[in-house]
Design a protein around this motif. Sequence first.
Motif, mmCIF file in Angstrom:
data_model
loop_
_atom_site.group_PDB
_atom_site.id
_atom_site.type_symbol
_atom_site.label_atom_id
_atom_site.label_comp_id
_atom_site.label_asym_id
_atom_site.label_seq_id
_atom_site.Cartn_x
_atom_site.Cartn_y
_atom_site.Cartn_z
ATOM 1 N N ILE A 57 -6.437 14.415 38.144
ATOM 2 C CA ILE A 57 -4.292 14.105 39.285
ATOM 3 C C ILE A 57 -5.017 13.228 39.351
ATOM 4 C CG2 ILE A 57 -2.714 14.891 41.086
ATOM 5 C CD1 ILE A 57 -4.679 18.322 40.143
ATOM 6 N N VAL A 58 -3.556 12.102 40.116
ATOM 7 C CA VAL A 58 -3.918 10.436 39.590
ATOM 8 C C VAL A 58 -2.324 11.018 40.806
ATOM 9 C CG1 VAL A 58 -2.880 8.263 39.547
ATOM 10 C CG2 VAL A 58 -3.827 9.537 37.710
ATOM 11 N N THR A 59 -1.042 11.430 40.975
ATOM 12 C CA THR A 59 -0.402 11.389 42.039
ATOM 13 C C THR A 59 0.164 13.129 41.959
ATOM 14 O OG1 THR A 59 1.692 11.375 40.754
ATOM 15 C CG2 THR A 59 0.585 9.465 41.758
ATOM 16 N N LEU A 60 0.209 13.823 43.668
ATOM 17 C CA LEU A 60 0.407 15.381 43.738
ATOM 18 C C LEU A 60 1.772 15.118 44.532
ATOM 19 C CD1 LEU A 60 0.872 18.047 42.985
ATOM 20 C CD2 LEU A 60 -1.374 17.973 44.516
ATOM 21 N N ASP A 61 3.166 15.274 44.508
ATOM 22 C CA ASP A 61 4.295 15.445 45.033
ATOM 23 C C ASP A 61 4.614 16.794 45.511
ATOM 24 O OD1 ASP A 61 4.769 12.613 45.734
ATOM 25 O OD2 ASP A 61 4.750 12.354 43.964
ATOM 26 N N ARG A 62 4.433 17.550 47.043
ATOM 27 C CA ARG A 62 5.413 18.681 47.444
ATOM 28 C C ARG A 62 6.487 17.986 47.971
ATOM 29 N NH1 ARG A 62 1.679 22.764 45.538
ATOM 30 N NH2 ARG A 62 -0.147 22.362 45.792
ATOM 31 N N ASP A 63 7.444 19.183 47.580
ATOM 32 C CA ASP A 63 8.228 18.894 48.706
ATOM 33 C C ASP A 63 9.250 20.680 48.823
ATOM 34 O OD1 ASP A 63 11.311 18.697 49.637
ATOM 35 O OD2 ASP A 63 12.122 18.147 48.151
ATOM 36 N N SER A 64 8.926 20.712 50.234
ATOM 37 C CA SER A 64 9.093 21.821 50.853
ATOM 38 C C SER A 64 10.466 22.441 51.635
ATOM 39 C CB SER A 64 7.719 23.025 51.785
ATOM 40 O OG SER A 64 7.016 22.624 50.738
ATOM 41 N N SER A 65 11.471 21.398 51.743
ATOM 42 C CA SER A 65 12.707 21.516 52.484
ATOM 43 C C SER A 65 13.462 22.307 52.514
ATOM 44 C CB SER A 65 13.468 19.603 52.548
ATOM 45 O OG SER A 65 13.762 19.805 50.223
ATOM 46 N N ARG B 232 11.032 27.689 49.164
ATOM 47 C CA ARG B 232 10.873 27.367 47.542
ATOM 48 C C ARG B 232 10.356 26.216 47.639
ATOM 49 N NH1 ARG B 232 15.781 25.232 43.405
ATOM 50 N NH2 ARG B 232 15.062 24.566 42.188
ATOM 51 N N THR B 233 9.410 25.215 47.101
ATOM 52 C CA THR B 233 8.691 24.268 46.722
ATOM 53 C C THR B 233 8.205 23.454 45.472
ATOM 54 O OG1 THR B 233 6.763 25.382 48.263
ATOM 55 C CG2 THR B 233 6.458 23.765 47.258
ATOM 56 N N ILE B 234 8.691 22.778 45.506
ATOM 57 C CA ILE B 234 9.387 21.808 44.061
ATOM 58 C C ILE B 234 7.595 21.082 44.195
ATOM 59 C CG2 ILE B 234 10.075 19.984 43.104
ATOM 60 C CD1 ILE B 234 12.939 21.316 44.241
ATOM 61 N N ALA B 235 6.947 21.047 43.187
ATOM 62 C CA ALA B 235 6.150 19.904 43.363
ATOM 63 C C ALA B 235 6.003 19.233 42.010
ATOM 64 C CB ALA B 235 4.627 21.001 43.059
ATOM 65 N N ARG B 236 5.265 17.803 42.085
ATOM 66 C CA ARG B 236 5.915 17.128 41.433
ATOM 67 C C ARG B 236 3.589 16.800 40.442
ATOM 68 N NH1 ARG B 236 9.929 15.837 43.064
ATOM 69 N NH2 ARG B 236 12.069 16.930 42.371
ATOM 70 N N THR C 297 7.635 26.172 35.968
ATOM 71 C CA THR C 297 7.630 24.558 35.374
ATOM 72 C C THR C 297 8.422 24.184 34.100
ATOM 73 O OG1 THR C 297 4.731 25.141 35.565
ATOM 74 C CG2 THR C 297 5.179 23.261 34.705
ATOM 75 N N THR C 298 8.798 23.046 34.124
ATOM 76 C CA THR C 298 9.256 22.408 33.483
ATOM 77 C C THR C 298 8.559 21.216 32.730
ATOM 78 O OG1 THR C 298 11.103 21.017 34.708
ATOM 79 C CG2 THR C 298 11.352 23.151 33.999
ATOM 80 N N ALA C 299 9.126 21.096 31.245
ATOM 81 C CA ALA C 299 7.950 19.951 31.112
ATOM 82 C C ALA C 299 9.197 18.493 30.756
ATOM 83 C CB ALA C 299 7.690 19.966 29.442
ATOM 84 N N LEU C 300 8.860 17.289 31.108
ATOM 85 C CA LEU C 300 9.092 15.867 31.176
ATOM 86 C C LEU C 300 9.412 15.842 29.594
ATOM 87 C CD1 LEU C 300 7.856 13.781 34.335
ATOM 88 C CD2 LEU C 300 10.507 15.067 34.003
#
Length: 132
Positions: free
Chosen positions: A47-55, A59-63, A129-132
Amino acid sequence: MAPVSRFARRKDANRWPRMSSTFWAVVLLTALLVLYCGQLAAGTCEIVTLDRDSSQPRRTIARQTARCACKKGQIAGTTRARPACVDAGIVRKKQWCEMVPCLEDEGCDLLVNKSGWTCTQPGGRVKTTTAL
């Protein structure tokens, strides 16, 4: 005055000290180790980067971005909720659940438009999970 070759040895110059073959072997092995440490072993991911958005509430959005060194016929994917190299045919056909992306106690379902998958935990919590 006689012409002096520019390659002529100066009398005040010191000779390079002679190094043992062991010294040069250690230098070569150190250089190879430095080069090798920057590369992943075939068939592995990190894993290079991990971002979490809990705003948003509930619901938590993780990339996450992963770097993989996959073997021929494989592509970066997800196995047991971790980045992994998976068969390229799974991604090409968008049969995401075949790569076993969910944890052991979770159920996997494809999204209707095959853009990703959901992992349902026994308590009813759903991870999409959605794939890019």
